[in-house]
Each structure stands twice: as C-alpha cells, then as structure tokens.
Design an enzyme around this catalytic site. Sequence first.
Site, PDB file in Angstrom:
ATOM      1  N   HIS B  62     102.520  45.742  80.103  1.00 46.59           N
ATOM      2  CA  HIS B  62     103.299  46.596  79.208  1.00 46.59           C
ATOM      3  C   HIS B  62     103.060  46.140  77.788  1.00 46.59           C
ATOM      4  O   HIS B  62     102.412  45.111  77.555  1.00 46.59           O
ATOM      5  CB  HIS B  62     104.783  46.592  79.583  1.00 46.59           C
ATOM      6  CG  HIS B  62     105.473  45.270  79.445  1.00 46.59           C
ATOM      7  ND1 HIS B  62     105.085  44.138  80.125  1.00 46.59           N
ATOM      8  CD2 HIS B  62     106.540  44.890  78.676  1.00 46.59           C
ATOM      9  CE1 HIS B  62     105.891  43.135  79.804  1.00 46.59           C
ATOM     10  NE2 HIS B  62     106.778  43.561  78.924  1.00 46.59           N
ATOM     11  N   HIS B  64     105.072  45.123  75.299  1.00 51.68           N
ATOM     12  CA  HIS B  64     105.835  44.113  74.565  1.00 51.68           C
ATOM     13  C   HIS B  64     104.863  43.054  74.044  1.00 51.68           C
ATOM     14  O   HIS B  64     103.886  42.706  74.709  1.00 51.68           O
ATOM     15  CB  HIS B  64     106.900  43.467  75.455  1.00 51.68           C
ATOM     16  CG  HIS B  64     108.140  44.317  75.598  1.00 51.68           C
ATOM     17  ND1 HIS B  64     109.044  44.150  76.619  1.00 51.68           N
ATOM     18  CD2 HIS B  64     108.618  45.320  74.820  1.00 51.68           C
ATOM     19  CE1 HIS B  64     110.032  45.031  76.470  1.00 51.68           C
ATOM     20  NE2 HIS B  64     109.792  45.753  75.388  1.00 51.68           N
ATOM     21  N   ASP B  66     104.694  39.885  73.694  1.00 55.17           N
ATOM     22  CA  ASP B  66     104.330  38.650  74.398  1.00 55.17           C
ATOM     23  C   ASP B  66     103.363  38.908  75.549  1.00 55.17           C
ATOM     24  O   ASP B  66     102.895  37.956  76.182  1.00 55.17           O
ATOM     25  CB  ASP B  66     105.578  37.906  74.890  1.00 55.17           C
ATOM     26  CG  ASP B  66     106.456  38.743  75.802  1.00 55.17           C
ATOM     27  OD1 ASP B  66     106.594  39.961  75.565  1.00 55.17           O
ATOM     28  OD2 ASP B  66     107.029  38.177  76.751  1.00 55.17           O
ATOM     29  N   HIS B  67     103.039  40.180  75.795  1.00 50.48           N
ATOM     30  CA  HIS B  67     102.068  40.510  76.844  1.00 50.48           C
ATOM     31  C   HIS B  67     100.779  41.100  76.290  1.00 50.48           C
ATOM     32  O   HIS B  67      99.842  41.337  77.054  1.00 50.48           O
ATOM     33  CB  HIS B  67     102.693  41.465  77.872  1.00 50.48           C
ATOM     34  CG  HIS B  67     103.801  40.822  78.653  1.00 50.48           C
ATOM     35  ND1 HIS B  67     103.677  40.436  79.956  1.00 50.48           N
ATOM     36  CD2 HIS B  67     105.056  40.454  78.270  1.00 50.48           C
ATOM     37  CE1 HIS B  67     104.808  39.875  80.361  1.00 50.48           C
ATOM     38  NE2 HIS B  67     105.666  39.877  79.352  1.00 50.48           N
ATOM     39  N   HIS B 142     111.314  48.173  83.988  1.00 53.69           N
ATOM     40  CA  HIS B 142     111.514  47.374  82.783  1.00 53.69           C
ATOM     41  C   HIS B 142     112.037  48.293  81.675  1.00 53.69           C
ATOM     42  O   HIS B 142     112.220  49.494  81.881  1.00 53.69           O
ATOM     43  CB  HIS B 142     110.194  46.693  82.391  1.00 53.69           C
ATOM     44  CG  HIS B 142     110.356  45.560  81.425  1.00 53.69           C
ATOM     45  ND1 HIS B 142     111.388  44.645  81.501  1.00 53.69           N
ATOM     46  CD2 HIS B 142     109.631  45.190  80.340  1.00 53.69           C
ATOM     47  CE1 HIS B 142     111.273  43.780  80.514  1.00 53.69           C
ATOM     48  NE2 HIS B 142     110.225  44.087  79.787  1.00 53.69           N
ATOM     49  N   ASP B 212     106.738  42.465  83.475  1.00 52.93           N
ATOM     50  CA  ASP B 212     108.158  42.171  83.628  1.00 52.93           C
ATOM     51  C   ASP B 212     108.831  43.252  84.474  1.00 52.93           C
ATOM     52  O   ASP B 212     108.455  44.409  84.380  1.00 52.93           O
ATOM     53  CB  ASP B 212     108.825  42.157  82.258  1.00 52.93           C
ATOM     54  CG  ASP B 212     108.283  41.078  81.319  1.00 52.93           C
ATOM     55  OD1 ASP B 212     107.481  40.235  81.734  1.00 52.93           O
ATOM     56  OD2 ASP B 212     108.658  41.098  80.140  1.00 52.93           O
TER      57      ASP B 212
END
Lengths: 304, 304
Positions: B62, B64, B66-67, B142, B212
């Site tokens: 996804h 976000h 941090d990914h 998520h 996530d």
Amino acid sequence: MNFYVTILGSGAATPTLGRHCSGQVVNINGYRMIVDCGESTQNQLRATRQKMQSFGTIFISHLHGDHMFGLPGLLASMHLGGRIEPVEVFAPRGLKRALDVIFEVSDTHLGYPLTIHELDFDEPTEIFSNNKCKVTAIPLLHSVPCYGYRFEEVALGPSLQPGVRDRYQLTPNEIAFIKKGNDLTLADGTVIPNSQLTRPPRRPLSYAYCCDTAYTETILPAIQGVDLLCLESTFDHSRADLAEQRRHCTAYQAAQMARKAEAKKLLLTHFSARYKIIEELMDEARKVFPNVVAAQDGEVINVV
Amino acid sequence: MNFYVTILGSGAATPTLGRHCSGQVVNINGYRMIVDCGESTQNQLRATRQKMQSFGTIFISHLHGDHMFGLPGLLASMHLGGRIEPVEVFAPRGLKRALDVIFEVSDTHLGYPLTIHELDFDEPTEIFSNNKCKVTAIPLLHSVPCYGYRFEEVALGPSLQPGVRDRYQLTPNEIAFIKKGNDLTLADGTVIPNSQLTRPPRRPLSYAYCCDTAYTETILPAIQGVDLLCLESTFDHSRADLAEQRRHCTAYQAAQMARKAEAKKLLLTHFSARYKIIEELMDEARKVFPNVVAAQDGEVINVV
C-alpha cells in the site's frame, strides 16, 4: 562558541555501505538546521543521536533525488512523533508540487504547519535569519537549479572583561546595562568607563555549503573568507571532463575555489561511489589548499 | 529447495535504530522479488549483500510512506547503476502519478522500461507468474487500499530416483526425456518404465505476506495452508482498540489468523517503535499459535 556541522551523508548519487546520500546538520550556538535530506536522513539523525523534533528549518540544495528523497519520510515521521511546531523548508521550485502529490497518495496529513519556500533567483539572497544566525542562498552551477547556503552567526555583543563581574559585584541587570555599551557609576559616584568593563565581541563565524556545483568563480564573492567551506568533490581530476559534463567538481577544482575564496578550512563531500578510499582525492586537494578535511558519515566538524 | 525471505525492515511507521521501515526479499529457487520498499530499502539491500540489479519485480502492499518511500531512490539507483532490463512494480492505484511527479521534479530519466501495474480489485487475483513462481494479490483490511501477496512455487516436475543417472549412464537429453514422463529403452531393447526412474515432485511451497491489515477472516481462504505466513503485529493485545482504530493487528490477532488459516509457521513483523523488546508480542502470539518467529532486519527466514 558552538558552531559545528554533523555529517549525515557524504556520498554522491547512490548510497554505499559507508556513505549515505547527502545530508548535514548545522548547529549555530544551539540553533540546529538540516541541510539537504537524502534518503535515510531520518535514520542518520537517529544514528547520530539528534532529536528529529528539534529541527524546524531545512535547506535543500536542489531536487536531485540523492539530496531530497529523505524529505517525505522525515516530514511524515515528525508528524507521527506528535509534532505541532511549524517546519520551514527552503528549496528550488518544484518541491511543493512533489510533496503535495506524495502526501496525497500516501494519505499523509501533517499535524503541523509546513511552509515550503521555493527559491528562484540568480543572485545570492538572504533567505533566513533569527537571533543566532542568518542564511544566504547562493545560486550554484549545476545541471538543475541548485543553491549553496552560507550560514553566519549574528554579530555578537561585547562580553565582560575577566574579573569585572566579581570586582564590582554586578547584578544581572547591571551586566545587561553594561553590555549595551553604558558606563558603570559606583555608589561613591565614581564612573567606570565602558571600555574598562567590556571587550569587543569576537568575529562572527561563517560556514558555506556548496553542493552540487561545477567549478565556478561566480560564487566566490558570496563565500569569500568563510571559516569553513564545504564543497563537493565528486571526482578526482583525471575525470575533469566527466565532472564538467555532469556539472560536478573535482577535488582539485574544489581546492582551487577554496583558495580563491580565501576560506579558512575546506570540507570535501559528495564522493562518487567509485572511490572506496578517498585519500587520493584529499591529496589532490591538499596540493592546492592544505587545510582540508573529508566528510565522513557520523562525524562532527567544527567550523573553526 | 531454495525458498526463503530476507528481512530488510521490520518496523512500523517510523524507523528506529534497530528496525527499518517495511521491506523484504522473497527468493524462490533463485528468482528474487522485493516486497514493500520503505525508506532505506536500497541501503538494506546493500547491507544484506544483495545485488540491486538482480531484481526486476517489486510488490508494494500500500502507499503509506513506510511501505514505499524507498521506491524512488531504489528505482533511480538502478538507473544510475546502468540498468537496461525492465522493472515491474505492482501497487495500489496512485503510485504511478506520484512517481511521475517525483521523477519529473528530480530530473530523473530512467534508462530502463518501468511498468507500474496498479491494482484495483476486491478479490484475490493472480497478478504474476513465471517458470518459478506465481503471485496472488489479496485485498487486506487497512485504512487505505492494501494488498497482501501470496507467493507459490510452480508445480515442480518429477526428479530422477537416486542412482538412476549413473546406472544407465544417462545423457542430459535422456534425462529431460525421462522427466517428461517417458520410459527409457535401453540398447538391448529393454524398456525401463518411468515409474522405476523418477519419483514424484515434492509439494510446491507457499509464502504469504499480509501487511498492513486489521484482523479479518475474509482473507483466510486465500492464505489457507501456506507454509510461512507473515502477518503484521503492530501492537500487543492490550492496545486492541488502537489496533482496530488504525486498522492494524495485535500479536494475538495475528496468531488467531495463522491458526484459522492452518499456516505451518507464522512470521510476525511491523512492530511499533514503542516495543524495544518484542518478546512480549511473541509470547502473546505463541499462546495461540506455537510456531512463530519474529522478523529482524537482516535475517533470513526459510519458508519451511
């Protein structure tokens, strides 16, 4: 005096095992600023034990990825850490549009005010000042719009001569009064002239960060006489053609610029990943400008 | 058999000194893929001695930060390293628009073909296959569109029984002929039936990465019986409300899902930075599903 630079990343283009992409922290008497923000800058802040939330001012030289791909993550982490204090970023035009899209698609909604100051001028220009420092952006000669930054301490006030405080049992109010240039009148009416109480302030120090740039003498007036001059030396001089083509400097060229700018000390950075050992670059520079140090991730360089 | 996962980053949201943002390498019999690409993924590839240019397939769960904040730097470094082979990225909708703007403002012009496959479906869907593996994307639960990925070995062919090669002095062509299911006719006319020459292939192994996601039973059919199941456990179960609110899992919930999916082994990852020691999370999971391991940056986890 407390004016120093912490190296977060000293590599060029792509990170290596020993060198991260460009990033530094400039600390001027406790005021701390981030200069360039390559990928992993937030990791490097942690590795060098610097509190992310203590920074409110970020200067980006140019928008090549190795100088700014760490910015979205840093700004997002500041938010996730609960930040509410504002952050100001200075950078060439285009950053705002990129950050807007990145934050939109990543569903990032910062909980603090973020101001992007997009720079677009051809002459050195003062862009920031507070009670500790002022910062001048200096257009460099690179393949995309790129700015160096000159950091100067603000002019310091006079300090008391040694022993004066105890001799006259000065109160804090009296000290402030004297530091403003006033004479001191004792209880018996004697007047002690200010010149016997104070000594002139030391010269304000300065640091200039110029990365990325090809060799250019145009910037010399703006960096004249700085105490510490950080220049890129992506290549050794046998690759001067490549440096010219890519608008980078060789170590020799950086040293020439430092000499012509009458800098006190030269800090080389932005080393191509091809140089596993950079002594060769250092030797090349030393022949022209002896007082040279090499940036190394995690190290702290004093401005004097 | 050569099916394993290298952990590049096992932290949630923001990196810590010990844990980078999400990233893994899945190696299936020599075919290597990157799964999630948080900031510093390219550094972590170097730290784990993996050649950046050996990857041509990247799966993003996804968008976000941090990914995926490590993706622009990784793709740019692949280009700077001289890559000409194509790269395919699978990710939810929006990534292409972000990369287009990032590459435009950073003046990045990739020298290889980059294809972004934007995923947009509600059911598990096979999205990739080659002669070594196939990959199914699994919609997760998520706060933004998010996909898990199930990696399966392709059905393997039969192998020769021990000693057969030497006994009949088989040439490579004869071996290929036999592995296709044919009998062997010797020089004297004797026919050796295929069943005496080969043994059936072992069961193809599978790995599912689901991160996530909040607790959900919807995905259970798609991850049923996997050999290794990687689930996020951002929180411990005392923070189940927070996990629910942020659409994350607790360690307990991850273990419940692993049990219901009849996974063989559970790999926990995506630990909140608040957990300096994650034994507490592991203990919580073990009570429900005993065969559990914790992701740790730099470690290699075998699928069986």
